[in-house]
Scaffold this motif. Sequence first.
Motif, PDB file in Angstrom:
ATOM      1  N   LEU A 186       0.828  -1.198   0.000  1.00  0.00           N
ATOM      2  CA  LEU A 186       0.000   0.000   0.000  1.00  0.00           C
ATOM      3  C   LEU A 186       0.869   1.257   0.000  1.00  0.00           C
ATOM      4  O   LEU A 186       1.978   1.257   0.537  1.00  0.00           O
ATOM      5  N   PRO A 187       0.368   2.357  -0.574  1.00  0.00           N
ATOM      6  CA  PRO A 187       1.137   3.605  -0.600  1.00  0.00           C
ATOM      7  C   PRO A 187       1.143   4.293   0.755  1.00  0.00           C
ATOM      8  O   PRO A 187       0.340   3.969   1.646  1.00  0.00           O
ATOM      9  N   GLU A 188       2.027   5.269   0.921  1.00  0.00           N
ATOM     10  CA  GLU A 188       2.116   6.025   2.175  1.00  0.00           C
ATOM     11  C   GLU A 188       0.818   6.755   2.469  1.00  0.00           C
ATOM     12  O   GLU A 188       0.445   6.944   3.635  1.00  0.00           O
ATOM     13  N   GLN A 189       0.097   7.150   1.414  1.00  0.00           N
ATOM     14  CA  GLN A 189      -1.160   7.866   1.612  1.00  0.00           C
ATOM     15  C   GLN A 189      -2.166   7.031   2.403  1.00  0.00           C
ATOM     16  O   GLN A 189      -2.988   7.578   3.136  1.00  0.00           O
ATOM     17  N   TYR A 190      -2.084   5.699   2.273  1.00  0.00           N
ATOM     18  CA  TYR A 190      -2.973   4.858   3.070  1.00  0.00           C
ATOM     19  C   TYR A 190      -2.634   4.991   4.556  1.00  0.00           C
ATOM     20  O   TYR A 190      -3.522   5.133   5.409  1.00  0.00           O
ATOM     21  N   VAL A 191      -1.341   4.908   4.890  1.00  0.00           N
ATOM     22  CA  VAL A 191      -0.919   4.984   6.287  1.00  0.00           C
ATOM     23  C   VAL A 191      -1.382   6.310   6.898  1.00  0.00           C
ATOM     24  O   VAL A 191      -1.906   6.359   8.013  1.00  0.00           O
ATOM     25  N   LEU A 192      -1.202   7.399   6.146  1.00  0.00           N
ATOM     26  CA  LEU A 192      -1.600   8.712   6.633  1.00  0.00           C
ATOM     27  C   LEU A 192      -3.110   8.789   6.814  1.00  0.00           C
ATOM     28  O   LEU A 192      -3.610   9.308   7.825  1.00  0.00           O
ATOM     29  N   GLU A 197      -7.853   8.691  10.811  1.00  0.00           N
ATOM     30  CA  GLU A 197      -9.119   8.094  11.241  1.00  0.00           C
ATOM     31  C   GLU A 197      -9.036   7.505  12.651  1.00  0.00           C
ATOM     32  O   GLU A 197      -9.906   7.734  13.488  1.00  0.00           O
ATOM     33  N   THR A 198      -7.987   6.737  12.893  1.00  0.00           N
ATOM     34  CA  THR A 198      -7.906   6.003  14.158  1.00  0.00           C
ATOM     35  C   THR A 198      -6.467   5.563  14.423  1.00  0.00           C
ATOM     36  O   THR A 198      -5.683   5.369  13.495  1.00  0.00           O
ATOM     37  N   LEU A 199      -6.146   5.389  15.710  1.00  0.00           N
ATOM     38  CA  LEU A 199      -4.839   4.864  16.103  1.00  0.00           C
ATOM     39  C   LEU A 199      -4.876   3.354  16.312  1.00  0.00           C
ATOM     40  O   LEU A 199      -3.886   2.756  16.726  1.00  0.00           O
ATOM     41  N   ASP A 200      -6.007   2.724  16.016  1.00  0.00           N
ATOM     42  CA  ASP A 200      -6.150   1.273  16.109  1.00  0.00           C
ATOM     43  C   ASP A 200      -5.390   0.630  14.947  1.00  0.00           C
ATOM     44  O   ASP A 200      -5.691   0.868  13.778  1.00  0.00           O
ATOM     45  N   THR A 201      -4.390  -0.176  15.258  1.00  0.00           N
ATOM     46  CA  THR A 201      -3.545  -0.787  14.225  1.00  0.00           C
ATOM     47  C   THR A 201      -3.844  -2.267  14.026  1.00  0.00           C
ATOM     48  O   THR A 201      -3.093  -2.968  13.344  1.00  0.00           O
ATOM     49  N   SER A 202      -4.924  -2.762  14.594  1.00  0.00           N
ATOM     50  CA  SER A 202      -5.194  -4.203  14.559  1.00  0.00           C
ATOM     51  C   SER A 202      -5.570  -4.696  13.170  1.00  0.00           C
ATOM     52  O   SER A 202      -5.369  -5.869  12.853  1.00  0.00           O
ATOM     53  N   TYR A 208      -9.877   4.076   4.386  1.00  0.00           N
ATOM     54  CA  TYR A 208      -9.159   5.136   5.081  1.00  0.00           C
ATOM     55  C   TYR A 208      -8.351   6.023   4.130  1.00  0.00           C
ATOM     56  O   TYR A 208      -8.058   7.168   4.450  1.00  0.00           O
ATOM     57  N   VAL A 209      -7.978   5.499   2.972  1.00  0.00           N
ATOM     58  CA  VAL A 209      -7.167   6.290   2.051  1.00  0.00           C
ATOM     59  C   VAL A 209      -7.914   7.535   1.581  1.00  0.00           C
ATOM     60  O   VAL A 209      -7.313   8.553   1.214  1.00  0.00           O
ATOM     61  N   GLY A 210      -9.252   7.518   1.633  1.00  0.00           N
ATOM     62  CA  GLY A 210     -10.048   8.673   1.221  1.00  0.00           C
ATOM     63  C   GLY A 210     -10.041   9.809   2.217  1.00  0.00           C
ATOM     64  O   GLY A 210     -10.520  10.912   1.911  1.00  0.00           O
ATOM     65  N   ASN A 211      -9.497   9.562   3.405  1.00  0.00           N
ATOM     66  CA  ASN A 211      -9.503  10.603   4.430  1.00  0.00           C
ATOM     67  C   ASN A 211      -8.660  11.815   4.048  1.00  0.00           C
ATOM     68  O   ASN A 211      -8.918  12.924   4.519  1.00  0.00           O
TER      69      ASN A 211
END
Length: 386
Positions: A186-192, A197-202, A208-211
């Motif tokens: 996935l691109p960095e834009q997904y991580v951002l 959206e949330t700090l939940d990493t599970s 989320y990429v649309g955020n």
Amino acid sequence: MTESEKYIAELNSSFFFKEFTYSSTKFKFDEKGQELELADNVVWLDNLLLISQIKERNDSGNSNIENWFKNKVLRKAVKQIKDTISYFEIYKEISIPNEKGHILNVSEARKLEPIKLIIYAPNHQFPETLRFQKFYKSKEIGNVHLFHIEDYLWICKYLITPFEIKEYLDFRELLFLNNEKELNNLPEQYVLGHYLETLDTSMLNPKYVGNLKNLVHDKDEFDISFIIDNFKEKIRIEPDSLDYYAIIRELAKLTRTDLREFKKRYLLAIEKSKTQEFTLPYRITSLNSQCGFVFIPLEYERSEYWQNVIINFTEANKYDQKINKCIGMIVYQHPTEKYFDVNWYYSESEWEHNEEFEKLLRANYPFRTVKIEKTYRYYIDENKNV
């Protein structure tokens, strides 16, 4: 220094403030004057130590891009970061100038766990399989963040405080540890977008990429760079003192929500000072940094007493809020010539009960009532682009 190194130095100086950014990293390590060199860019801000190595591909583009990435980024840059960490451990004195020109001993940060970054500029069409690699995993120094220079720019575009960038980098590593295989596709834009959206990493969620496109990025509401730029001239300190770093450091810890409220009250105090009437101070306390701020509009006819006023209000607010740190800002304006002066005061000491303060506050309480308000990390407007 390459163009990429200059660019990152300027970007980090703006982002983390010049007082805490170092790009001239050569230091003398013995009496003969022999030199060693740290990584290309070091940021040291309180409990944040950020070590960055920058690699720029400056050949004609004929060499194999995969070989360049493997040799220059995953080998040489990683080694330079390893060397930097070892220098911090070996040498108790590493004195280098920050971007303000003040020479400080950065080796004092040796006890901190550094965040390690490699930022690279391929200067050529770059394969997604390489660009999507988020980390280099080292047995000696742990995980090293990998960033295409364009992706690092994206982060600095959306995350405007040092607190946010530290939180993001910590989140990014945890997300990687929990979802390594999927995340490297996935691109960095997904991580951002996930972080916004949330700090939940599970688990990962493609939506989320649309955020990024839906983020309400109201930067003007929390940009205080105009305050920082002329800060030293307006703090109550000795001319050559670096005590003002304490105030800059506290401002750097604020979230964008804190900064929004800080700027609102700063400008309100300036506006109210025009009336030349007594006005109760405005104040906030950051829940993140546990530092208080008090903003005092002062009538010009009382301006000669500004030092006593700012000290008294700052100390009173610190006691009233039961906090160990507080920053005072005071402003007064000339009634006809329309110029205004702003001054600052910093106080830090362990809070303890004081019966005299108790009596004074009970007899003549000098503040507005403080309200606890629920705030949101980021505003995502799903109808923004409809």
